[in-house]
Design an enzyme around this catalytic site. Structure first.
Site, PDB file in Angstrom:
ATOM      1  N   GLU A   1       0.827  -1.206   0.000  1.00 47.38           N
ATOM      2  CA  GLU A   1       0.000   0.000   0.000  1.00 47.38           C
ATOM      3  C   GLU A   1       0.864   1.260   0.000  1.00 47.38           C
ATOM      4  O   GLU A   1       0.919   2.009   0.974  1.00 47.38           O
ATOM      5  CB  GLU A   1      -1.000  -0.083   1.154  1.00 47.38           C
ATOM      6  CG  GLU A   1      -1.875  -1.325   0.950  1.00 47.38           C
ATOM      7  CD  GLU A   1      -2.984  -1.514   1.964  1.00 47.38           C
ATOM      8  OE1 GLU A   1      -3.112  -0.691   2.883  1.00 47.38           O
ATOM      9  OE2 GLU A   1      -3.712  -2.513   1.835  1.00 47.38           O
TER      10      GLU A   1
ATOM     11  N   HIS B   1     -14.474 -11.853   6.338  1.00 49.87           N
ATOM     12  CA  HIS B   1     -13.583 -12.541   7.282  1.00 49.87           C
ATOM     13  C   HIS B   1     -12.311 -11.730   7.433  1.00 49.87           C
ATOM     14  O   HIS B   1     -11.328 -11.988   6.726  1.00 49.87           O
ATOM     15  CB  HIS B   1     -13.223 -13.938   6.765  1.00 49.87           C
ATOM     16  CG  HIS B   1     -14.340 -14.934   6.832  1.00 49.87           C
ATOM     17  ND1 HIS B   1     -14.243 -16.171   6.210  1.00 49.87           N
ATOM     18  CD2 HIS B   1     -15.544 -14.902   7.442  1.00 49.87           C
ATOM     19  CE1 HIS B   1     -15.364 -16.854   6.444  1.00 49.87           C
ATOM     20  NE2 HIS B   1     -16.173 -16.112   7.177  1.00 49.87           N
ATOM     21  N   GLU B   2     -12.291 -10.742   8.301  1.00 51.91           N
ATOM     22  CA  GLU B   2     -11.018 -10.081   8.630  1.00 51.91           C
ATOM     23  C   GLU B   2     -10.272 -11.016   9.580  1.00 51.91           C
ATOM     24  O   GLU B   2     -10.878 -11.557  10.518  1.00 51.91           O
ATOM     25  CB  GLU B   2     -11.277  -8.730   9.299  1.00 51.91           C
ATOM     26  CG  GLU B   2     -10.031  -8.013   9.814  1.00 51.91           C
ATOM     27  CD  GLU B   2      -8.994  -7.758   8.726  1.00 51.91           C
ATOM     28  OE1 GLU B   2      -9.307  -7.064   7.760  1.00 51.91           O
ATOM     29  OE2 GLU B   2      -7.858  -8.277   8.851  1.00 51.91           O
TER      30      GLU B   2
ATOM     31  N   GLU C   1      -9.986   3.460   0.073  1.00 55.28           N
ATOM     32  CA  GLU C   1     -10.002   3.739   1.510  1.00 55.28           C
ATOM     33  C   GLU C   1      -8.926   4.756   1.915  1.00 55.28           C
ATOM     34  O   GLU C   1      -9.114   5.501   2.877  1.00 55.28           O
ATOM     35  CB  GLU C   1      -9.824   2.436   2.298  1.00 55.28           C
ATOM     36  CG  GLU C   1      -8.479   1.768   2.045  1.00 55.28           C
ATOM     37  CD  GLU C   1      -8.345   0.400   2.707  1.00 55.28           C
ATOM     38  OE1 GLU C   1      -9.371  -0.190   3.079  1.00 55.28           O
ATOM     39  OE2 GLU C   1      -7.201  -0.070   2.852  1.00 55.28           O
TER      40      GLU C   1
HETATM   41  C1  NOJ Z   1      -8.619  -3.234   5.307  1.00 58.23           C
HETATM   42  C2  NOJ Z   1      -9.440  -3.442   4.074  1.00 58.23           C
HETATM   43  O1  NOJ Z   1      -8.738  -3.007   2.926  1.00 58.23           O
HETATM   44  C3  NOJ Z   1     -10.721  -2.698   4.261  1.00 58.23           C
HETATM   45  O2  NOJ Z   1     -11.502  -2.774   3.079  1.00 58.23           O
HETATM   46  C4  NOJ Z   1     -11.456  -3.244   5.455  1.00 58.23           C
HETATM   47  O3  NOJ Z   1     -12.594  -2.477   5.662  1.00 58.23           O
HETATM   48  C5  NOJ Z   1     -10.590  -3.209   6.703  1.00 58.23           C
HETATM   49  N1  NOJ Z   1      -9.309  -3.769   6.442  1.00 58.23           N
HETATM   50  C6  NOJ Z   1     -11.216  -3.988   7.847  1.00 58.23           C
HETATM   51  O4  NOJ Z   1     -11.279  -5.346   7.516  1.00 58.23           O
HETATM   52 CA    CA Z   2      -6.278  -2.298   2.781  1.00 59.50          CA
END
Ligand code: NOJ
Ligand code: CA
Length: 685
Positions: free
Chosen positions: A179, A382-383, A486
């Site tokens: 990133e 699924h984080e 984001e």
């Molecule tokens: C990073 C991801 O890129 C984002 O899309 C997500 O909302 C957050 N992590 C939380 O899982």
């Molecule tokens: Ca990210």
């Protein structure tokens, strides 16, 4: 068949397809129409190398091949070269979904054998596949007595760029993984880079280095050794070996896309062609789709992932999104923060996550049923906090739940700093690793396989890089793997206007990206907010390919702006054909795509911070047919820098009839863009 070198040299001189490079180069092969030629040779010490030329001009100067092993003498000298006669391959295959329906796989292949002249007489092959628009090569190790387990400390593969030029790249081994904003430097000014690294040589030739089919191996970065000579730089493993494999096995393909134009890189199917065919059969249960989600509001800090008064994933909020999706023709609703585990410290840990237990204010059974009734699918989330070890213990149960609820896709996430992902180590215990290590390459395919068994498609964020494995595993639909939208919500800084015109010619050469476009609320927590115009937000749906495209903004912003929102509702997500009309890396690009199974075309044009007037010939349209062009273009005051009479929201929406005979002038504002839908009306009079 093994042929001695002398005979090969004679064949090279006699057979036209093999005769692009003059003797004394011992082993050569050319691409089907002769554009590219590779030659393989050894020096006086028996050190092997290869070189690439295009139409007789050197592109890759002599570059070494080989390996340093951690527990055995290195494999890089005292080698004898032989080769098989080159073979020819030409067929066409169909993508279940994609930016192009049919892909021609047309190459010539040369298999080179390398064997140590003296004991232990270890041997390996290097296989080259030459296309007219690029090449791949990989190492193959057969079963043999003196080389059973390979512990690879370094790969010596070099890419010695023959000419000066510019390079676009992001750094490797940095804490924030993939990133980063792209650097644009002289080629000899690049340092440690990730791939794809894309270059424009002074002669005008465009070259991009990457890899294909990264399976059970460490991801490759590039390290500049000197001048323009880059060396493969493998992601670290558990020990001083980056890779540990038993023979027989082969490495991923090392790839070079080579084109006169920047757009030619984008149109190339090299990376997909170098992957194996579909291994999971019918995937018609996954339909390319657009989706909305309980998501952007968390990134704006209006809602939270964790429980409490500002919890985003409530029954009420999710129902609102499902109903909005149904009423506006969206296929899916992503809901983040639905499951237990977000309340403590999840970043880089992930130990608290449950992939089956919802928060009490999220009735997953009832919401999934409501979604099914309304013809919409929930998209799972699924984080893992980078904790693949913990995730592997629960993922099957998580996918079982989704399968039972009719949920056919999941967004996964690996939020942890570089080197801070967790996998099962050699001793069976959780061990830290890099996001692109051999262990994570294995992990991602284990997830994709477990998901495929349950008819679930996967979209990882903070992923391993894309190397075209969607051909073999077409349930691996998209991923992040770069700065997404984001960053413009909270980044310090956010994504600048040139970001997307960098991505198209770098990251996106690897494969689809879940970039999450479509923002109309331009003021965010990031200093410059969303550094584009509205028209550019729309054009991103065409220029940034993904089979799942989010309409990422707050629903309120769509309800308040039905005019520009109409394009997001109309734009297709699955294509028969894709063409790049014009483009320069980091500056601008215009892409047109034909919707899969209809006669509609869509155009997206985007620019960096500079205004442009781009010429777009409509000759891609069916000749003799009138089309209604629904145009979304930058207005006279449009500019990514709001204020002083300028506005990001200045958009003109208009319609006119056009035919294939016309050329449009696309006027793009600073940080602007243009999006057009072409609807066939009937035969031209
Ligand atoms: C990073 C991801 O890129 C984002 O899309 C997500 O909302 C957050 N992590 C939380 O899982
Ligand atoms: Ca990210």
């Amino acid at each position: 068949m093994r042929i001695p070198l002398l005979v090969l040299a004679l064949i090279a001189l006699c057979a036209p397809a093999l005769a692009q490079t003059p003797a004394p180069v011992p082993v050569t092969v050319s691409s089907p129409d002769g554009t590219l030629t590779v030659s393989v040779t050894t020096d006086g010490d028996g050190r092997p190398g290869y070189a690439v030329s295009r139409l007789g001009r050197s592109v890759i100067a002599p570059s070494r091949l080989g390996f340093i092993l951690t527990d055995a003498p290195k494999l890089e000298r005292n080698l004898v070269v032989t080769a098989d006669a080159a073979t020819h391959h030409d067929d066409t295959w169909e993508q279940p979904w994609g930016e192009q329906r049919f892909i021609r796989n047309h190459y010539r292949e040369l298999r080179v054998h390398l064997r140590e002249r003296t004991a232990p007489a270890r041997a390996f092959d290097v296989v080259f596949r030459l296309y007219d628009d690029g090449l791949g090569f990989r190492y193959e190790f057969a079963t043999q007595e003196n080389l059973t387990t390979l512990r690879i400390g370094s790969e010596l593969t070099e890419f010695n760029i023959a000419e000066d030029g510019e390079a676009w790249w992001i750094p490797s081994h940095e804490w924030n993984r993939e990133e980063y904003l792209y650097h644009r430097t002289p080629i000899a000014g690049a340092s440690n880079t990730q791939t794809p690294m894309t270059m424009r040589l002074d002669s005008g030739l465009h070259v991009s280095i990457h890899e294909a089919a990264l399976v059970d191996y460490a991801g490759m970065n590039l390290r500049r050794a000197e001048g323009r000579r880059f060396v493969a730089d493998l992601t670290p493993g558990f020990t001083n070996a980056a890779v540990e494999r038993e023979a027989p096995f082969h490495t991923p393909w090392r790839t070079l896309q080579i084109s006169d134009t920047a757009g030619g890189l984008v149109e190339s199917a090299l990376i997909l062609n170098l992957n194996e065919p579909n291994a999971i059969g019918d995937v018609s249960w996954f339909k390319p789709m657009k989706y909305v989600g309980v998501w952007w509001e968390m990134h704006l800090d209006q809602k939270t992932w964790g429980s409490g008064p500002r919890h985003g994933a409530t029954n009420e909020n999710t129902r609102r999104h499902i109903d909005f999706a149904a009423e506006n023709g969206f296929g899916g609703v992503l809901v983040e923060g639905w499951n237990v585990g977000w309340d403590g410290d999840w970043f880089g840990t992930g130990w608290d996550y449950s992939f089956t237990e919802a928060y009490p204010d999220f009735d997953i059974e009832a919401l999934a049923a409501h979604a099914r009734e309304r013809g919409v699918q929930l998209i799972g989330h699924h984080e893992t906090g980078g904790n693949a070890y913990h995730y592997e213990q629960q993922m099957e149960a998580g996918f079982d739940l989704y399968q039972r609820l009719g949920i056919h896709s999941v967004k996964t996430g690996y939020v942890a700093d570089a080197g801070g992902a967790r996998v099962t180590g050699p001793d069976g215990q959780p061990t830290l690793t890099w996001h692109e290590s051999q262990a994570m390459a294995r992990h991602h395919l284990a997830v994709v396989a477990a998901a495929a068994e349950r008819e679930v498609a996967v979209n990882p964020h903070e992923p391993i890089k894309d190397t075209g494995l969607r051909r073999t595993w077409p349930n691996w639909i998209s991923r992040e793997g770069a700065r997404g939208m984001e960053f413009s919500a909270w980044g310090q800084p956010g994504n600048p206007p040139e970001h997307e015109v960098n991505l198209v010619f770098t990251r996106l050469l690897a494969g689809p990206m879940d970039y999450t476009p479509g923002i109309f609320g331009m003021v965010t927590r990031s200093p410059d907010g969303i550094a584009t115009t509205w028209a550019k937000q729309l054009a991103l749906y065409v220029t940034v390919y993904s089979p799942i495209q989010m309409a990422a903004d707050l629903l309120d912003n769509y309800e308040a702006n039905p005019g520009p929102f109409q394009f997001i509702k109309d734009v297709a997500v699955d294509w028969d054909d894709t063409r790049v009309l014009n483009g320069e890396i980091g500056d601008f690009v215009t892409i047109v795509r034909k919707e899969r199974g209809t006669r509609e075309w869509f155009l997206g044009a985007i620019t960096d911070e500079n205004p442009r007037a781009l010429q777009a010939s409509l000759s891609f349209l069916e000749p003799g047919v009138r089309y209604r062009a629904e145009i979304y273009r930058d207005g006279p005051n449009a500019d990514w820098r709001d204020g002083a009479g300028r506005s990001r929201a200045d958009i003109v929406i208009e319609q006119r009839e056009v035919t294939a005979a016309e050329t449009l002038t696309l006027r793009l504002a600073p940080g602007g863009g243009q999006a057009i839908r072409f609807v066939p009306l009937g035969r031209a009079r």
